[in-house]
Write a protein that holds these residues in place. Sequence first.
Motif, PDB file in Angstrom:
ATOM      1  N   ASP A 187     -27.306  13.642   7.988  1.00  0.00           N
ATOM      2  CA  ASP A 187     -25.912  14.060   7.808  1.00  0.00           C
ATOM      3  C   ASP A 187     -25.279  13.333   6.622  1.00  0.00           C
ATOM      4  O   ASP A 187     -24.552  13.937   5.818  1.00  0.00           O
ATOM      5  N   MET A 188     -25.536  12.032   6.510  1.00  0.00           N
ATOM      6  CA  MET A 188     -24.925  11.239   5.437  1.00  0.00           C
ATOM      7  C   MET A 188     -25.477  11.640   4.072  1.00  0.00           C
ATOM      8  O   MET A 188     -24.733  11.695   3.083  1.00  0.00           O
ATOM      9  N   LEU A 189     -26.775  11.929   4.006  1.00  0.00           N
ATOM     10  CA  LEU A 189     -27.365  12.380   2.746  1.00  0.00           C
ATOM     11  C   LEU A 189     -26.738  13.688   2.289  1.00  0.00           C
ATOM     12  O   LEU A 189     -26.420  13.868   1.103  1.00  0.00           O
ATOM     13  N   VAL A 190     -26.537  14.598   3.228  1.00  0.00           N
ATOM     14  CA  VAL A 190     -25.932  15.890   2.898  1.00  0.00           C
ATOM     15  C   VAL A 190     -24.480  15.707   2.469  1.00  0.00           C
ATOM     16  O   VAL A 190     -24.030  16.280   1.458  1.00  0.00           O
ATOM     17  N   GLY A 191     -23.732  14.900   3.216  1.00  0.00           N
ATOM     18  CA  GLY A 191     -22.328  14.675   2.864  1.00  0.00           C
ATOM     19  C   GLY A 191     -22.163  14.025   1.504  1.00  0.00           C
ATOM     20  O   GLY A 191     -21.264  14.385   0.735  1.00  0.00           O
ATOM     21  N   ALA A 192     -23.036  13.076   1.188  1.00  0.00           N
ATOM     22  CA  ALA A 192     -22.951  12.404  -0.115  1.00  0.00           C
ATOM     23  C   ALA A 192     -23.239  13.386  -1.251  1.00  0.00           C
ATOM     24  O   ALA A 192     -22.598  13.339  -2.309  1.00  0.00           O
ATOM     25  N   TYR A 250     -28.237   5.461  -0.427  1.00  0.00           N
ATOM     26  CA  TYR A 250     -27.933   6.872  -0.659  1.00  0.00           C
ATOM     27  C   TYR A 250     -26.558   7.088  -1.285  1.00  0.00           C
ATOM     28  O   TYR A 250     -26.152   8.226  -1.512  1.00  0.00           O
ATOM     29  N   GLU A 251     -25.842   5.992  -1.589  1.00  0.00           N
ATOM     30  CA  GLU A 251     -24.526   6.109  -2.225  1.00  0.00           C
ATOM     31  C   GLU A 251     -24.543   5.652  -3.680  1.00  0.00           C
ATOM     32  O   GLU A 251     -23.503   5.624  -4.335  1.00  0.00           O
TER      33      GLU A 251
END
Length: 222
Positions: free
Chosen positions: A170-175, A128-129
């Motif tokens: 959460d990580m998908l949204v933050g990225a 996802y990054e």
Amino acid sequence: MISTQAWADARKLWDFHQMHHEPRPCSVAVGLGSHDLGVADTAVDFYRRGMVPLIVFTGATSRTTEDRMPRGEAIHYRERAVALGVPAADVLVEPQARNTGENISLSRALLAEADVTVSSVLLISKPYEERRAYATARKLWPEVEIVSASTPMTFDAYVDSIGDASLVLDMLVGALQRLMIYPKQGFMIPQPVPDDVVAAYERLRREGFTSRIVADGTPAGR
């Protein structure tokens, strides 16, 4: 309980975050430090396949890795690669970077200091990054070709591997937030975000998947 709509929105973000580049031989592989040892394993796989003659692992520690990787992400990655059979001489370590921009700029400096000629980089990150890493590298290392890569896996398999579905969302949204705000701050090149991806992102934010959100003025981080 995560709603059916949230799962669908998360899959949309997951797909957008991946660049879908076809891996090809490059001057060097650069593995970006994180909690995910799969980055190291993927770099080793490319090395074994003759795609790269040299690997750079970059990363210090973060709040998510200080317990699991106390000696630093890049060092743990290197140990993993050597244990899997990569000659130690073919693995360089950049142990200071604490964000994606530093991963790129310090790796570039390390390779220059080692007198390694670089025309292309196989840039390996968490799935996802990919897009964020690509956009950052194109800003900070514009003269080389960037080929994005990550461990091939489905969204469901990744969620299972992490063991915390809410954290993954959460990580998908933050990225995605960083993809939208960091170009204005000069940290990466712009990446057009389709309207349906923005809508999915906004719905996930409204549902509370916000632990990795940053203030618009926050310096680039993990």
